[in-house]
Motif scaffolding. Structure first.
Motif, PDB file in Angstrom:
ATOM      1  N   LYS A 303       0.829  -1.213   0.000  1.00 19.50           N
ATOM      2  CA  LYS A 303       0.000   0.000   0.000  1.00 19.50           C
ATOM      3  C   LYS A 303       0.859   1.257   0.000  1.00 19.50           C
ATOM      4  O   LYS A 303       0.544   2.237  -0.674  1.00 19.50           O
ATOM      5  CB  LYS A 303      -0.931  -0.010   1.208  1.00 19.50           C
ATOM      6  N   GLU A 304       1.944   1.224   0.767  1.00 18.35           N
ATOM      7  CA  GLU A 304       2.824   2.394   0.829  1.00 18.35           C
ATOM      8  C   GLU A 304       3.774   2.393  -0.368  1.00 18.35           C
ATOM      9  O   GLU A 304       4.310   1.361  -0.754  1.00 18.35           O
ATOM     10  CB  GLU A 304       3.630   2.381   2.127  1.00 18.35           C
ATOM     11  N   ASP A 305       3.967   3.587  -0.941  1.00 13.29           N
ATOM     12  CA  ASP A 305       4.857   3.713  -2.091  1.00 13.29           C
ATOM     13  C   ASP A 305       6.296   3.377  -1.695  1.00 13.29           C
ATOM     14  O   ASP A 305       6.767   3.759  -0.626  1.00 13.29           O
ATOM     15  CB  ASP A 305       4.813   5.135  -2.648  1.00 13.29           C
ATOM     16  N   ILE A 306       6.975   2.657  -2.585  1.00  7.61           N
ATOM     17  CA  ILE A 306       8.397   2.357  -2.400  1.00  7.61           C
ATOM     18  C   ILE A 306       9.173   3.245  -3.359  1.00  7.61           C
ATOM     19  O   ILE A 306       9.055   3.116  -4.580  1.00  7.61           O
ATOM     20  CB  ILE A 306       8.697   0.876  -2.676  1.00  7.61           C
ATOM     21  N   ILE A 307       9.950   4.168  -2.803  1.00  4.36           N
ATOM     22  CA  ILE A 307      10.692   5.126  -3.603  1.00  4.36           C
ATOM     23  C   ILE A 307      12.090   4.576  -3.871  1.00  4.36           C
ATOM     24  O   ILE A 307      12.804   4.171  -2.946  1.00  4.36           O
ATOM     25  CB  ILE A 307      10.803   6.489  -2.891  1.00  4.36           C
ATOM     26  N   ILE A 308      12.486   4.546  -5.156  1.00  5.53           N
ATOM     27  CA  ILE A 308      13.826   4.083  -5.509  1.00  5.53           C
ATOM     28  C   ILE A 308      14.481   5.085  -6.447  1.00  5.53           C
ATOM     29  O   ILE A 308      13.794   5.908  -7.069  1.00  5.53           O
ATOM     30  CB  ILE A 308      13.807   2.693  -6.172  1.00  5.53           C
ATOM     31  N   GLU A 309      15.802   4.993  -6.536  1.00  2.64           N
ATOM     32  CA  GLU A 309      16.541   5.793  -7.503  1.00  2.64           C
ATOM     33  C   GLU A 309      16.653   4.990  -8.797  1.00  2.64           C
ATOM     34  O   GLU A 309      17.155   3.866  -8.788  1.00  2.64           O
ATOM     35  CB  GLU A 309      17.936   6.136  -6.975  1.00  2.64           C
ATOM     36  N   CYS A 310      16.207   5.570  -9.904  1.00  3.54           N
ATOM     37  CA  CYS A 310      16.201   4.817 -11.158  1.00  3.54           C
ATOM     38  C   CYS A 310      16.098   5.772 -12.329  1.00  3.54           C
ATOM     39  O   CYS A 310      15.961   6.990 -12.161  1.00  3.54           O
ATOM     40  CB  CYS A 310      15.026   3.838 -11.182  1.00  3.54           C
ATOM     41  N   GLU A 311      16.187   5.196 -13.514  1.00  5.06           N
ATOM     42  CA  GLU A 311      15.895   5.911 -14.750  1.00  5.06           C
ATOM     43  C   GLU A 311      14.527   5.396 -15.208  1.00  5.06           C
ATOM     44  O   GLU A 311      14.430   4.302 -15.779  1.00  5.06           O
ATOM     45  CB  GLU A 311      16.974   5.617 -15.786  1.00  5.06           C
ATOM     46  N   PRO A 312      13.434   6.117 -14.931  1.00  5.32           N
ATOM     47  CA  PRO A 312      12.069   5.588 -15.122  1.00  5.32           C
ATOM     48  C   PRO A 312      11.798   5.061 -16.523  1.00  5.32           C
ATOM     49  O   PRO A 312      11.172   4.010 -16.677  1.00  5.32           O
ATOM     50  CB  PRO A 312      11.177   6.796 -14.791  1.00  5.32           C
ATOM     51  N   ASN A 313      12.246   5.781 -17.548  1.00  6.78           N
ATOM     52  CA  ASN A 313      11.961   5.351 -18.916  1.00  6.78           C
ATOM     53  C   ASN A 313      12.601   4.004 -19.236  1.00  6.78           C
ATOM     54  O   ASN A 313      12.017   3.169 -19.930  1.00  6.78           O
ATOM     55  CB  ASN A 313      12.443   6.408 -19.917  1.00  6.78           C
ATOM     56  N   GLN A 314      13.824   3.799 -18.727  1.00  4.36           N
ATOM     57  CA  GLN A 314      14.482   2.515 -18.964  1.00  4.36           C
ATOM     58  C   GLN A 314      13.766   1.390 -18.228  1.00  4.36           C
ATOM     59  O   GLN A 314      13.602   0.289 -18.758  1.00  4.36           O
ATOM     60  CB  GLN A 314      15.956   2.582 -18.525  1.00  4.36           C
ATOM     61  N   LEU A 315      13.345   1.657 -16.983  1.00  6.16           N
ATOM     62  CA  LEU A 315      12.611   0.625 -16.247  1.00  6.16           C
ATOM     63  C   LEU A 315      11.288   0.306 -16.929  1.00  6.16           C
ATOM     64  O   LEU A 315      10.850  -0.853 -16.947  1.00  6.16           O
ATOM     65  CB  LEU A 315      12.372   1.062 -14.804  1.00  6.16           C
TER      66      LEU A 315
END
Length: 424
Positions: A303-315
């Motif tokens: 339910k709670e958002d999991i925040i990560i460091e990423c390149e969203p378009n690649q994911l």
């Protein structure tokens, strides 16, 4: 018990010596020689007993020295991260290190003097492996020389280890069997590293090839597509043919795009993003295609958002490739389950599970290689790109599959990124 028997034997022998020698002196030795004979008897007794004690003391020192050497040897082999095993000429275990006992689940078993087939009774999981060891040992004896091979040892958790196994047969001077020394070195990490290097080398070659080929294809491709569209507008009679040509040109353009993605140097700018949003965007994008295949997509997200460091378009590209493959492999009226978990050490796990046709073991070993695909019109570049995206995010991607059962894709990503990407 043995020491007590020796003491009793010494006492009995001493009493017999004293009694017999006194009897002989009294009845058979002239009285004028009694003094000298008795002194000689005492000196003889002292010399004999002294020699016996010296012999035992010397042997005790040698025994202590041998025990000390055995202790050092035992400490040495137990500190090794290799499997070490000594057997006698009949194949009975003499000594094995802690690593080997733990590997075959024999930690609490009295292995001394037992053969592999006897030890197989104590470990159900490795029963067949131990029985095979007797066959392999026999082959080594018959060859009469050092043998070396790679053996894959399964582990209870479903993984396996690769061992570089060396067997050294020892013989007496008359040619009879004396013993067997077995050393198994864990080379799992080495083989995995070699596989990564091989994959990286292939990606490098594909990238260099793609950089030159993709641009050469795209220029005439644009012209061809323009002329086909122009003919389509002017000729109503052959619309079906024009559409087929445009579809094929679009497919070529898509392949060229994947080639350029492989060739393009990756200078990623990581941003903080809720991974649930990335996944939901991809699911919304593929919802129509899932409906066409009559496939349901179920999600299992926290339910709670999991925040990560990423390149969203690649994911997004990564998840599109993986989920799209699952949709195309699924049967009508089946379900794809996408789950998200937070792991320890600040990592997340995304799993995509389908009940489709599955992947054979042979194809599973080659999955992710450039230009290797089980699809009729596939290029194999989609999963190659996926592997590269996971690598650039310092993550891992694993596939588990069986024919007719389905496929499980497990993607593990760190929540925080380091400065340098890891190799996968």
């Amino acid at each position: 018990m043995k020491k007590m028997n020796l003491v009793l034997l010494f006492l009995i022998t001493s009493f017999i010596w004293i009694y017999v020698s006194n009897y002989v002196i009294t009845h058979y030795i002239p009285s004028s020689f009694d003094y000298y004979v008795e002194r000689g008897k005492e000196i003889f007794y002292i010399i004999v007993t002294g020699g016996i004690f010296y012999f035992f003391i010397l042997n005790k020192e040698e025994l202590n020295s041998t025990k000390e050497q055995e202790k050092r040897l035992s400490t040495l082999i137990n500190s090794m991260v290799d499997f070490v095993n000594f057997k006698d000429g009949e194949g009975r275990w003499i000594q094995a290190n802690d690593f080997g006992l733990k590997l075959f689940q024999l930690e609490n078993v009295n292995y001394l003097g037992k053969k592999d087939s006897e030890l197989a009774q104590y470990t159900e999981f490795y029963s067949d492996a131990l029985k095979y060891c007797e066959v392999s040992d026999e082959e080594t004896w018959e060859n009469g020389t050092v043998t070396r091979c790679e053996e894959v040892v399964p582990l209870p958790d479903g993984t396996s280890k690769i061992f570089d196994t060396i067997k050294v047969p020892l013989f007496h001077e008359d040619g009879s069997r004396e013993g067997l020394v077995i050393i198994g070195r864990d080379i799992t990490t080495l083989r995995q590293t070699e596989e990564r290097l091989s994959r990286t080398e292939k990606l490098s070659v594909v990238g260099e090839l793609s950089a030159s080929v993709a641009h050469e294809i795209r220029n005439p491709l644009t012209s061809l597509k323009g002329f086909v569209q122009l003919l389509q507008m002017e000729d109503d009679k052959h619309q079906d043919y024009y559409q087929i040509m445009l579809d094929e040109l679009n497919r070529i353009n898509h392949i060229v795009g994947e080639l350029l993605l492989l060739a393009k140097p990756q200078h990623l700018k990581y941003t903080k993003m809720a991974i649930q949003k990335v996944l939901n965007d991809v699911i919304s994008l593929l919802a129509v295609e899932a409906t066409l295949y009559n496939v349901q997509i179920e999600v299992n997200f926290p339910k709670e958002d999991i925040i990560i460091e990423c390149e969203p378009n690649q994911l997004k590209q990564l998840f599109i490739n993986v989920i799209k493959n699952s949709i195309e492999a699924s049967q009508n009226d089946s379900t794809i389950t996408i789950s998200l978990f937070r792991l320890e050490q600040d990592k997340i796990s995304i799993t995509v599970k389908d009940n489709g046709c599955g992947i054979s073991k042979e194809r599973l070993e080659k999955i992710g290689e450039p230009f290797y695909s089980s699809k009729e019109k596939g290029t194999g570049l989609g999963l190659t790109v996926s592997f590269k995206i996971v690598q650039s995010h310092n993550g891992t991607i694993n596939f588990e599959s069986e024919i007719g059962t389905g496929t499980l894709v497990n993607i593990t990503l760190p929540m925080l990124q380091n400065s340098s990407p890891a190799k996968s």
